[in-house]
Write a protein that holds these residues in place. Structure first.
Motif: not given
Lengths: 270, 347, 302
Positions: B266-275, B18-36
């Motif tokens: 190596g980002a996996k969700n390239v299109e999501e990231a661009k969006a 299930s985690t891999s199936v839904f990976a298509a619509g996922k985005l992992n953002l790595y950001n400074w704390a308290d910045y999002t």
């Protein structure tokens, strides 16, 4: 009369005045911080340190926090993968080591099992980080699962080994006469008798995996944040009752599993 | 027994599946704390159906270390380094080239002077996030100084000694020390770096804690009175109830920074990231960012969506005559000196 | 018979194979890779240069200063010494707190004993990070201790006891973290103690302190040593307590290592420090094994 006299004298000798009180203080030291932590999770104030009133709002907030939920799910995925793996490995190892008699790799193998306990956690964490990084392996949660499986093995092993040692080998011998072949002996006698031990091992491994922080912190990449790592980032952000709330739930969960384990183990002993 | 085991195995494999199936619509953002801002993420999720996970770090250095340790694949799809670290990450091959940033529909909103910035001249790697400055802030109710000199921070008076906190990582602190001493950023002169080190070691006697997170909480509780700080974040602290929290604009200047969205190797969700990159550049969304984090941005049209609070934010208005000096990517020699200074300080 | 024997060996190897593979690849493998990395040259922006260098180890004692001159640098020795002192202090305090409690518990009825020991183990199974965090609430500015001082008028609202971010705060955190590990082995050795010995001893030594010194302490020595090692070793590599309670400015071995992989990006030095810590721990364990053997020999002679 004589014996009674002796007994009082005896009691007098092995009880030291003050030790009881000291033990009470000892337990206070162990539990009061936990108690305070839980109390403050019901604080309605935004600041953990200032008590303003009783409230469940921080618990309610937890359930609307997506990141906490993701982290919790990750924690469970890791524990539900690593604990069974570790338990299976530990079971086979225990069978070979306890039932296998003397053989060449015995010492070596028991050494291997205890190795994760001997090596300081920070060293394991750093070594695993370098290992995955230099091999370029990043499979997200699978990295974490592998690391957890390793240090869960000794914890799963201990109760299984104890259960095996407590088991009467004559039972198996008798069964061998009945069923003649080894596989069915194992299935009908050894495994059922060993199941409580295996389950205990599983529970300990599970708790250890759920609670692990340092190794996960170093090993986990994006999308693999577990609950303790998330809690760490919350603690770093400042002390808020939300941290207390999520911590209290985690504590309650661990204590629940360990209590379960304890009752289980008592049953085995009886 | 067997059945049960099978069930467990099936459910575990299902979890993976299930985690891999839904990976298509996922985005992992790595950001400074308290910045999002949460509302921004929710808006993005609603508009695109992509679910976003946010992890946080506390410094450019931590981000760099994490990307280095990822071994070419960190699991993150986007991160938010400052300008000079974007440069380092490009050099070290730690971030991906992103195709067609200039063709993104919302790219047109970026102010001219921020299109093709010096650290990414062809706009191959980054899109703007927020910008601001680093200096220090103090609680005006418990401190009699007026924040007019960097030395007030590095040589704290008895009044605040022991109640000073400093960032956990060197990049901005060392630059602030350079400002205080009048030396230049990325100095390769050992004498100048020695002076920086002496200053920091002297300051350490008065430092309660080195941390880049939970800054406003620490000021709020009164644990410290003076804290290395960022302009917008100190404004947020003010909004959150530390009324007299004042951001210092010392005459020597403040350290400027410009944070951008980049895509780790190596980002996996390239299109999501661009969006997401495109989404953030929209004036309305950029304004949400600024309204939350209280920093300036590179999208002029966002001004009309800014909150009144933001328009009246005193801590982020740079007074006339105060220089803003942007941090630069130091070469290896000077970076090594900075690391040495910091390691010496931390021991 | 022979065939069966071979079969048995095969079975044993088959059952142990998963263990060898998992621990071999994912525990010993990483340690070996770390050992290799500790012998390489560091890269300023993180990672390593694949070039042999002893600089990781040399840096523990010597450092090139800003002027590129090599000089003796006691700083890491100070960190090592601080770790040692804190670990020793934590061990000693744990012993002081834990010993009487272990003794008291071991002298209860079986039922009470089991429950009490269970209560001792519970904290061990809960999250260390969370338990340390609890101490921030207690020691912190405006925390439980300060507000109770305020309440009793011992401290005015404005001033602070400054309990956090000190060595003592780290020490409390360490003792709290590992205290159960001290009590359990001591308890185990006391439980086995022959009560008749004590009884006989009362006739010999009239006073209780003598009794403790001459009988109880020696008899529980294996437990004391075991417990001390279980507390001492993790304290040496502690990361959470110095990080949360020490304010990040008093590095210990554990936090120093972590620091190299997060901010300082000096992998070879971090790896070398980790190797050093590992060597220390191995030394302690060998020492322990020696002591145990001596103890056993001594017991056997008797």
């Amino acid at each position: 009369m004589q014996t009674k006299n002796k007994k009082t004298k005896f009691r007098y000798v092995w009880n030291f005045p003050g030790f009881g009180g000291w033990t009470a203080i000892f337990f206070g030291f162990l539990y009061i911080p936990i108690f305070i932590l839980v109390c403050y999770s019901f604080n309605s104030s935004k600041f953990a340190m200032i008590w303003t009133g009783f409230s469940f709002r921080w618990y309610a907030k937890l359930f609307s926090n997506d990141d906490i939920q993701t982290a919790t799910i990750n924690s469970f995925i890791v524990a539900f993968a690593a604990a069974p793996l570790a338990t299976i490995i530990a079971t086979f190892s225990a069978l070979a080591l306890v039932r296998g008699g003397e053989f060449r790799f015995r010492e070596f193998s028991s050494g291997l099992i205890t190795l994760p306990l001997m090596v300081p956690e920070i060293v394991t964490a750093v070594a695993t980080l370098i290992f995955f990084a230099s091999l370029g392996i990043n499979l997200g949660l699978i990295n974490v699962i592998i690391a957890h499986t390793v240090f869960c093995i000794p914890f799963a092993f201990m109760p299984i080994k104890a259960a095996l040692e407590a088991m009467d080998p004559n039972l198996e011998l008798a069964a061998r006469d009945l069923y003649s072949d080894k596989t069915s002996t194992f299935k009908t006698i050894t495994l059922p008798l060993l199941t409580p031990g295996i389950l205990s091992g599983f529970m300990l491994a599970f708790v250890i995996s759920i609670d692990d922080f340092i190794i996960t912190l170093m090993v986990a990449g994006g999308g693999a944040t577990t609950l303790p790592v998330y809690i760490y980032s919350m603690v770093k952000m400042g002390v808020s009752p939300e941290v207390n709330a999520v911590s209290s739930l985690m504590l309650a969960f661990s204590i629940f599993i360990v209590t379960l384990y304890w009752f289980f183990n008592r049953k085995i002993k009886n | 027994m067997k059945g049960k085991l099978l069930k467990i195995l099936v459910s575990i494999s299902f979890l993976f599946f299930s985690t891999s199936v839904f990976a298509a619509g996922k985005l992992n953002l790595y950001n400074w704390a308290d910045y999002t801002p949460e509302d921004l993420i929710e808006k993005f999720e609603k508009e695109t159906g992509i679910s976003v996970t946010v992890d946080t770090y506390d410094s450019n250095e931590t981000l760099l270390a994490k990307l280095q340790a990822g071994g070419g694949s960190t699991g993150y799809d986007l991160a938010v380094p400052s300008q000079h670290f974007v440069e380092i990450m490009i050099k070290e091959g730690l971030i991906e080239k992103v195709d067609g940033i200039k063709d993104m529909p919302n790219y047109k909103y970026v102010a001219d002077q921020f299109q093709g910035p010096s650290f990414d001249p062809n706009q191959d790697y980054s899109t703007p996030w927020q910008m601001g400055s680093a200096s220090w802030a103090y609680r005006a109710d418990s401190y009699s100084g007026n924040g007019s000199s960097m030395m007030e921070f590095f040589k704290p008076s008895d009044e605040v000694c022991g109640k000073v906190a400093v960032f956990k990582s060197p990049e901005e602190v060392v630059n602030m020390a350079h400002l205080a001493l009048g030396s230049s950023f990325c100095s390769e002169d050992p004498n100048e770096m020695q002076a920086v080190m002496d200053l920091l070691i002297e300051q350490k006697k008065c430092v309660a804690v080195y941390s880049s997170e939970g800054i406003n909480e620490r000021l709020m509780s009164g644990e410290v009175i003076m804290h290395a700080h960022w302009d917008g974040y100190s404004q947020v602290g003010k909004w959150e109830g530390v009324d007299d929290l004042t951001y210092a604009y010392p005459k020597e200047g403040v350290v400027g920074w410009f944070d951008s969205l980049v895509m780790p190797k190596g980002a996996k969700n390239v299109e999501e990231a661009k969006a997401f990159m495109n989404f953030v550049m929209h004036p309305e969304n950029m304004a949400m960012l600024s309204n939350f984090a209280a920093y300036a941005n590179a999208i002029p049209e966002s001004a009309k969506y800014l909150s009144d609070d933001m328009k009246n934010a005193t801590n982020i208005q740079v007074p006339d005559g105060i220089p803003v000096k942007f941090g630069q990517a130091c070469n290896k020699e000077s970076q090594a000196l900075i690391d040495k200074v910091w390691t010496k300080l931390m021991q | 018979m022979n065939i069966q024997g071979e079969n048995k060996t095969q079975n044993r190897i088959l059952s142990l194979l998963p263990l060898w593979i998992v621990i071999g690849i994912f525990m010993i493998g990483p340690l070996l890779v770390m050992a290799v990395v500790s012998l390489m040259e560091s890269n300023v922006y993180g990672g390593v240069h694949f070039k042999f260098s002893l600089s990781g180890y040399r840096q523990i004692l010597f450092d090139t200063n800003l002027f590129d001159e090599i000089e003796f640098n006691p700083a890491y020795l100070i960190i090592i010494a601080r770790s040692f002192m804190l670990a020793l202090a934590a061990t000693f305090l744990s012993l002081l707190i834990g010993f009487p409690a272990a003794y008291f518990i071991s002298r209860q009825s079986d039922r009470v004993k089991n429950i009490l020991i269970f209560l001792v183990t519970i904290p061990f199974w809960t999250n260390l990070l969370i338990r340390t965090f609890a101490w921030i609430i207690i020691l912190g500015k405006g925390g439980v201790i300060e507000s109770s001082f305020n309440f009793f008028g011992l401290l005015d609202e404005e001033s602070s006891l400054n309990l956090m971010y000190t060595n003592s705060a780290i020490l409390i955190g360490l003792v709290y973290s590992y205290l159960p590990l001290m009590v359990l082995p001591i308890y185990a050795s006391m439980e086995k103690m022959d009560l008749r010995l004590l009884e006989a001893a009362t006739d010999l030594y009239s006073n209780r302190i003598e009794l403790i010194r001459k009988i109880i302490l020696p008899l529980s020595m294996p437990g004391i040593i075991g417990g001390s090692i279980l507390v001492f070793v993790p304290c040496l590599g502690a990361f959470i307590a110095p990080d949360l309670l020490g304010g990040g400015k008093k590095l210990l071995l554990g936090s120093l290592i972590q620091f190299q992989f997060s901010y300082a990006r000096n992998w070879p030095f971090g790896a070398a420090m980790a190797m050093f810590l590992l060597a220390l721990v191995i030394l302690v364990l060998i020492f322990n094994a020696r002591l145990n053997r001596k103890h056993r020999e001594y017991a056997n002679q008797k």
